[in-house]
Enzyme design. Sequence first.
Site, short mmCIF file in Angstrom:
data_model
loop_
_atom_site.label_atom_id
_atom_site.label_comp_id
_atom_site.label_asym_id
_atom_site.label_seq_id
_atom_site.Cartn_x
_atom_site.Cartn_y
_atom_site.Cartn_z
N GLY A 31 36.60 29.41 13.27
CA GLY A 31 36.01 30.54 14.02
C GLY A 31 35.97 31.76 15.12
N GLU A 32 37.98 30.98 15.67
CA GLU A 32 38.59 31.37 16.83
C GLU A 32 39.67 31.57 16.23
OE1 GLU A 32 38.11 29.31 20.03
OE2 GLU A 32 35.66 28.21 19.38
N MET A 33 40.73 30.71 17.00
CA MET A 33 42.08 31.37 16.05
C MET A 33 42.57 30.89 14.54
SD MET A 33 43.63 30.52 20.11
CE MET A 33 45.57 31.43 20.28
N ASN A 72 40.19 25.97 15.08
CA ASN A 72 39.35 26.81 15.31
C ASN A 72 38.53 27.40 14.44
OD1 ASN A 72 36.20 27.55 15.23
ND2 ASN A 72 35.75 26.09 17.19
#
Lengths: 330, 330
Positions: free
Chosen positions: A123-125, A121
């Site tokens: 916006g995550e990892m 993702n």
Amino acid sequence: MKITGLITLFFTGLFLGSGGVSAQEPIQAISPATNINHAEAELGKKLFFDPRLSKSGFISCNSCHNLSMGGTDNLKTSIGHIWHQGPINSPTVLNASMNIAQFWDGRAKDLQEQAGGPIANPGEMASTHVLAISVLESIPAYRAEFKQVFSTSKITLDHVTKAIAEFEKTLVTVNSRFDQWLEGDKNAITKDELEGYALFKSSGCISCHNGAAVGGNSFQKMGVIKPYKTNSKAIGLAGVTGKEMDRFKFKVPTLRNVELTYPYFHDGEAETLSEAVDTMGQIQLGKTFNKKENAQIVAFLKTLTGEQPSFTLPILPPSTDKTPKPTPFN
Amino acid sequence: MKITGLITLFFTGLFLGSGGVSAQEPIQAISPATNINHAEAELGKKLFFDPRLSKSGFISCNSCHNLSMGGTDNLKTSIGHIWHQGPINSPTVLNASMNIAQFWDGRAKDLQEQAGGPIANPGEMASTHVLAISVLESIPAYRAEFKQVFSTSKITLDHVTKAIAEFEKTLVTVNSRFDQWLEGDKNAITKDELEGYALFKSSGCISCHNGAAVGGNSFQKMGVIKPYKTNSKAIGLAGVTGKEMDRFKFKVPTLRNVELTYPYFHDGEAETLSEAVDTMGQIQLGKTFNKKENAQIVAFLKTLTGEQPSFTLPILPPSTDKTPKPTPFN
């Protein structure tokens, strides 16, 4: 032998007699994790703590599901790659194996399916599955461990997520004071806590928060009696099913360890348990708890804190000269 | 008794005979940490892992000195608050108690003085000491633990940094293969590794990288023979002393666990050990190691990896309704 048998029968009867409380209650004690593949879970633990699964080399599963802090980050919404502000509150990974599905909107059917999401993702990892696998494959100690665990010389995303999920299956929090009470120890909780539990049942909280996880087993609309006001853009289950009737339906969160998993709701807007109980009463049940009732329910909820996972911090195998380098700033 | 005494004497003699290697060598085996106040260190461990010491609630000491990864973040330069790109490579916290001073430029005299720095550095944890203390004071379990450890009802920065430093003192990595060799086990390292060590001494690396920490005990100019080319703005010791002669002098890093603490140099520009050895040879010693020599020195350096700290992941006491909230996005 015969006498021993009779005595056993007698005590079993007593035990069942007291344990019978549990059988009659809509909440059940948590059982220890069973059927764990320990080698797989050990590998999964390393992966859970390994920030090299992220583009930056800085964010691991444990960053947002911090096992020192109830399996959450205790933030309203999470911090992702390049300090991206996440759209939703990180749900706890504790007892997540009991959830009907994963993520607030249930878009992953189980822990394994969930585990692949954040890695890729943006916006995550913010990594890619291909990059994450090539990082792992460049590290001989990981290659050896995957080979030992999965009898394969090729690491796949399926192996990675299976191992992480197996570790997560171990993260059940047994022996809370409430479970001790369920199992017959009448002194495990106080009178106020017990009254809070009675209110929790009589007011209707129990209709969604039930079972061993005290939630996690259904999707419910946020705002049944009154609409829930929020700036969050999350639409819940409707995003998965495409059905208008599923708009603002979210997976009912587990209330296990809820003392540790603040702030609350999918948008993290309830800072305290007291506030969360108040809001839930009003928008889901059409009920205004008075100060004493609120405090008693909160007191009950705090009895749901179980034994936290206890394990040795994993030591990660070092990268090699061939390992793709983390790129946090480009 | 007399015979036992003689036998003891005999074996002591043998031990000293083999242990004599160590006494003659410019590198000494690491001793286990002694005089540790265990209650203080346990508290310090919690603080080391507690992201609530940061403004965002997301960054802990362990974020950049990750004890799963050799006490570093394995990044060129570190990530701080709001994804701030740090100016320098995070030095390892492992064996840091043996350093002559802390930080690359030595601006903190010891671990305790160091520990306060990142908490209040706007580009690192970005909190203030006042805020961090008020967070801790709002948490009853912390208050109780500080009271037990320091016999005080008021938490001060001095207590916080003392506890963190005490935990860090435990982070020594004993029993590396090289130390086993130093202590008389001739089979603990290979012929190539031994030749690498011989080269390390004969080439002059040892003149700065010596002692139990194989470094950490002096400041040296980066670029003795040839200037070191870098985009880093760090000026080293001169920033502390104000003396022009100290420009580009940095604390010589420990080479203990150097296999785990990549990338290398204060600017993190050397990605591999081989590259670091090559550059050091040229700019510090005026020496070009050939491929075989480089490989042998690298092989020797990898024998310096010791036993990594092994402990249970700490469980942090939960915040309360009164705890100041983390503010990651404003």
